[in-house]
Design a protein around this motif. Structure first.
Motif, PDB file in Angstrom:
ATOM      1  N   SER A  44       0.798  -1.217   0.000  1.00 57.62           N
ATOM      2  CA  SER A  44       0.000   0.000   0.000  1.00 57.62           C
ATOM      3  C   SER A  44       0.834   1.271   0.000  1.00 57.62           C
ATOM      4  O   SER A  44       0.284   2.347   0.163  1.00 57.62           O
ATOM      5  CB  SER A  44      -0.925  -0.002   1.228  1.00 57.62           C
ATOM      6  OG  SER A  44      -0.162  -0.074   2.414  1.00 57.62           O
ATOM      7  N   TYR A  45       2.160   1.179  -0.170  1.00 56.34           N
ATOM      8  CA  TYR A  45       2.959   2.399  -0.145  1.00 56.34           C
ATOM      9  C   TYR A  45       2.582   3.301  -1.313  1.00 56.34           C
ATOM     10  O   TYR A  45       2.197   2.834  -2.378  1.00 56.34           O
ATOM     11  CB  TYR A  45       4.449   2.079  -0.161  1.00 56.34           C
ATOM     12  CG  TYR A  45       5.007   1.603  -1.479  1.00 56.34           C
ATOM     13  CD1 TYR A  45       5.433   2.517  -2.450  1.00 56.34           C
ATOM     14  CD2 TYR A  45       5.137   0.251  -1.762  1.00 56.34           C
ATOM     15  CE1 TYR A  45       5.956   2.095  -3.653  1.00 56.34           C
ATOM     16  CE2 TYR A  45       5.664  -0.184  -2.964  1.00 56.34           C
ATOM     17  CZ  TYR A  45       6.073   0.736  -3.908  1.00 56.34           C
ATOM     18  OH  TYR A  45       6.580   0.305  -5.107  1.00 56.34           O
ATOM     19  N   GLN A  46       2.693   4.586  -1.094  1.00 53.59           N
ATOM     20  CA  GLN A  46       2.260   5.544  -2.105  1.00 53.59           C
ATOM     21  C   GLN A  46       3.323   5.700  -3.183  1.00 53.59           C
ATOM     22  O   GLN A  46       4.510   5.543  -2.948  1.00 53.59           O
ATOM     23  CB  GLN A  46       1.965   6.883  -1.437  1.00 53.59           C
ATOM     24  CG  GLN A  46       1.071   7.792  -2.255  1.00 53.59           C
ATOM     25  CD  GLN A  46       0.474   8.890  -1.400  1.00 53.59           C
ATOM     26  OE1 GLN A  46       0.555   8.845  -0.184  1.00 53.59           O
ATOM     27  NE2 GLN A  46      -0.134   9.873  -2.032  1.00 53.59           N
ATOM     28  N   ASN A 122      -3.569   8.681  -1.731  1.00 50.27           N
ATOM     29  CA  ASN A 122      -3.255   7.342  -2.234  1.00 50.27           C
ATOM     30  C   ASN A 122      -3.222   7.346  -3.757  1.00 50.27           C
ATOM     31  O   ASN A 122      -3.664   8.309  -4.406  1.00 50.27           O
ATOM     32  CB  ASN A 122      -4.271   6.311  -1.718  1.00 50.27           C
ATOM     33  CG  ASN A 122      -5.699   6.666  -2.090  1.00 50.27           C
ATOM     34  OD1 ASN A 122      -6.065   6.658  -3.258  1.00 50.27           O
ATOM     35  ND2 ASN A 122      -6.507   7.000  -1.086  1.00 50.27           N
ATOM     36  N   ASP A 123      -2.710   6.250  -4.317  1.00 49.25           N
ATOM     37  CA  ASP A 123      -2.545   6.142  -5.771  1.00 49.25           C
ATOM     38  C   ASP A 123      -3.876   6.065  -6.502  1.00 49.25           C
ATOM     39  O   ASP A 123      -4.009   6.571  -7.624  1.00 49.25           O
ATOM     40  CB  ASP A 123      -1.699   4.910  -6.115  1.00 49.25           C
ATOM     41  CG  ASP A 123      -0.261   5.031  -5.640  1.00 49.25           C
ATOM     42  OD1 ASP A 123       0.180   6.168  -5.375  1.00 49.25           O
ATOM     43  OD2 ASP A 123       0.414   3.992  -5.527  1.00 49.25           O
TER      44      ASP A 123
END
Length: 335
Positions: A44-46, A122-123
């Motif tokens: 979940s890293y941006q 977030n993406d």
């Protein structure tokens, strides 16, 4: 070459874009999701370029459009533009420099544009807004590839069509975020950017891109390490093989100059091709060291295919202005 500039600012979204080339017609929308690629379960890293390209290609597939791919040179260009934007100095003249130095060599018919958008949590939200913001460009039939850079929720994307070189096949949702690099002779490095036998701006841009993606500060070039890397490369050229332990000793040479260095790490090899290929080798074999935040400075050199890279840890903080320099004049040196 003619280009246009669009700037919009709202309370939630800031946007800057510059484009080279014409705007294509809107593609047809496919209502059935049967041929849509599934999105993978990713971390979940941006700023996850892999997840972003999967989402974009999913929506291109819905419109009967071929998938696009991540291009390393375009991502390097996005890094240059994104950091310039963060410094408040991004304008059309700087994009012109980036285009001419990094993108134009990718093909005589290449067209490119970029878009800066932020701030997003977030993406997913970013891709939704990107598709609304530059619909015609993102869903152009002629679009080949993109490059992505994100920092603190602000995203920069560079888009290009008319590329001379491309992968033999394009996966609409790749399993890794590995980016396509053009053949070793494309683009040719500018002779004025060669230092110690290496295209230094290209090397720094590529290796700092990896560090910034890992949320690590960019390298600065330390003059003592840089000079010693050159001595090591010359030594290996004379010996006819690569070595990391002599007869000239890296640590003895550095500390013998009374350089105030906390720690050193150095590697060497042969078969140097170009700056990007060297970074690929470093990341695949010594990635943990390259991304280690305790190392702030670097030196690099190659002679006759033998290369040397020296990392250093200082007792003080080092800040870089240009993590992706366009010319030697933009390189951050320290001593």
């Amino acid at each position: 070459m003619k280009f246009s500039i669009l700037t919009t600012v709202t309370a939630a979204v800031m946007s800057v874009s510059v484009a080279f080339g014409a705007v294509p017609a809107e593609p047809e929308l496919l209502t059935s999701p049967e041929s849509m690629p599934a999105l993978p379960a990713l971390s979940s890293y941006q700023g996850n370029a892999q997840q972003i390209i999967c989402q974009i290609n999913r929506d291109r597939t819905r419109r009967y459009l071929s998938p696009v791919f991540l291009h390393r040179t375009l991502s390097d260009a996005a890094l240059s533009l994104g950091q310039r934007y963060a410094d408040g100095n991004l304008n059309s003249a700087y994009f012109d420099r980036v285009f001419n130095s990094r993108i134009a060599p990718l093909g005589s018919n290449v067209l490119a544009s970029y878009k800066v958008l932020g701030t997003f949590a977030n993406d997913d939200d970013y891709v939704d807004r990107l598709e609304q913001s530059i619909y015609d460009t993102l869903f152009a039939r002629t679009l080949d590839a993109i490059g992505i850079y994100e920092y603190a929720g602000v995203y920069t994307v560079v888009l290009a069509s008319g590329l001379r070189d491309r992968p033999s096949s394009v996966d609409s949702c790749p399993n890794t975020s590995t980016q396509y690099s053009p053949p070793t002779d494309t683009p040719l490095p500018s002779p004025s950017n060669i230092e110690n036998g290496v295209d230094l701006p290209a090397f720094l841009c590529a290796i700092n891109h990896e560090r910034i993606a890992a949320r690590t500060d960019a390298f600065a070039v330390h003059t003592a390490l840089h000079n010693e890397a050159w001595e090591q490369a010359k030594q290996m050229s004379q010996l006819g093989h690569y070595t990391v332990d002599g007869p000239r000793k890296v640590d003895d040479s550095i500390y013998g100059q009374h350089v105030n260095m906390k720690e050193l790490y150095w590697v060497a090899g042969d078969s140097f091709h170009n700056a990007n290929a060297l970074v690929d080798v470093l990341m695949s074999t010594y990635g943990g060291k390259v991304l280690d935040p305790k190392y702030q400075v670097i030196g690099v050199a190659q002679k006759d295919g033998f290369w040397s890279v020296i990392l250093g840890s200082l007792y003080r903080t080092v800040r870089t202005r240009n993590s992706c320099p366009l010319t030697l004049g933009d390189v951050d040196y320290t001593s």
